[in-house]
Motif scaffolding. Structure first.
Motif, PDB file in Angstrom:
ATOM      1  N   ASP A  20      42.124  41.694  42.774  1.00 47.56           N
ATOM      2  CA  ASP A  20      42.557  42.322  44.028  1.00 47.56           C
ATOM      3  C   ASP A  20      43.639  41.503  44.729  1.00 47.56           C
ATOM      4  OD1 ASP A  20      40.945  44.549  43.725  1.00 47.56           O
ATOM      5  OD2 ASP A  20      39.263  43.658  44.811  1.00 47.56           O
ATOM      6  N   GLY A  21      44.572  40.976  43.948  1.00 49.02           N
ATOM      7  CA  GLY A  21      45.705  40.236  44.496  1.00 49.02           C
ATOM      8  C   GLY A  21      45.454  38.764  44.751  1.00 49.02           C
ATOM      9  N   HIS A  22      44.209  38.315  44.620  1.00 49.48           N
ATOM     10  CA  HIS A  22      43.878  36.909  44.829  1.00 49.48           C
ATOM     11  C   HIS A  22      43.967  36.193  43.475  1.00 49.48           C
ATOM     12  CE1 HIS A  22      42.485  37.574  48.940  1.00 49.48           C
ATOM     13  NE2 HIS A  22      41.980  38.700  48.475  1.00 49.48           N
ATOM     14  N   GLU A  23      44.854  35.213  43.385  1.00 51.57           N
ATOM     15  CA  GLU A  23      45.068  34.522  42.112  1.00 51.57           C
ATOM     16  C   GLU A  23      44.022  33.436  41.879  1.00 51.57           C
ATOM     17  OE1 GLU A  23      49.057  33.237  42.894  1.00 51.57           O
ATOM     18  OE2 GLU A  23      49.867  34.883  41.711  1.00 51.57           O
ATOM     19  N   HIS A  24      43.771  33.176  40.616  1.00 55.83           N
ATOM     20  CA  HIS A  24      42.888  32.108  40.153  1.00 55.83           C
ATOM     21  C   HIS A  24      41.479  32.212  40.736  1.00 55.83           C
ATOM     22  CE1 HIS A  24      46.678  30.724  38.667  1.00 55.83           C
ATOM     23  NE2 HIS A  24      46.042  29.836  37.927  1.00 55.83           N
TER      24      HIS A  24
END
Length: 108
Positions: free
Chosen positions: A74-78
């Motif tokens: 949902d667009g949040h990396e790592h």
């Protein structure tokens, strides 16, 4: 790649399914599953690529201690996929490099 018959617990009840998006492909998952295991149940074992050698990465510890299952959720990396529970409509992508520090999540 899902346990449907357990040697001690017997048959698992048929549970409702939700739909998640992996790399633009709609797949089904069971509520309560983690992202990593929902993907594995659909035959997806390569969750990303290593930064240096570009080798496939997948679930290693399954407890959130390592970084082998980092994904963009949902667009949040790592985000650690082995400890993140699925939600209907979730958008999941493989990480393709280092996170963009200071990036506004509304840019996507």
């Amino acid at each position: 790649m899902e346990i449907l018959h357990h040697p001690v617990l017997g048959e698992l009840p048929d549970a409702e399914r939700i739909t998640i998006d992996f790399e633009g492909r709609k797949i089904e998952a069971r509520p309560g599953q983690t992202v990593a295991f929902a993907l594995m149940a659909n035959g997806i074992v390569a969750l990303g690529r290593s930064r240096k050698l570009r080798q496939a990465r997948g679930v290693y510890c399954a407890s959130g201690r390592c970084c082998s299952c980092f994904m963009t959720i949902d667009g949040h990396e790592h985000v650690r996929a082995c400890v993140t529970r699925v939600r209907a409509g979730m958008k999941i992508r493989q990480n393709t490099g280092d996170p963009q520090v200071g990036r506004d999540l509304d840019e996507d």
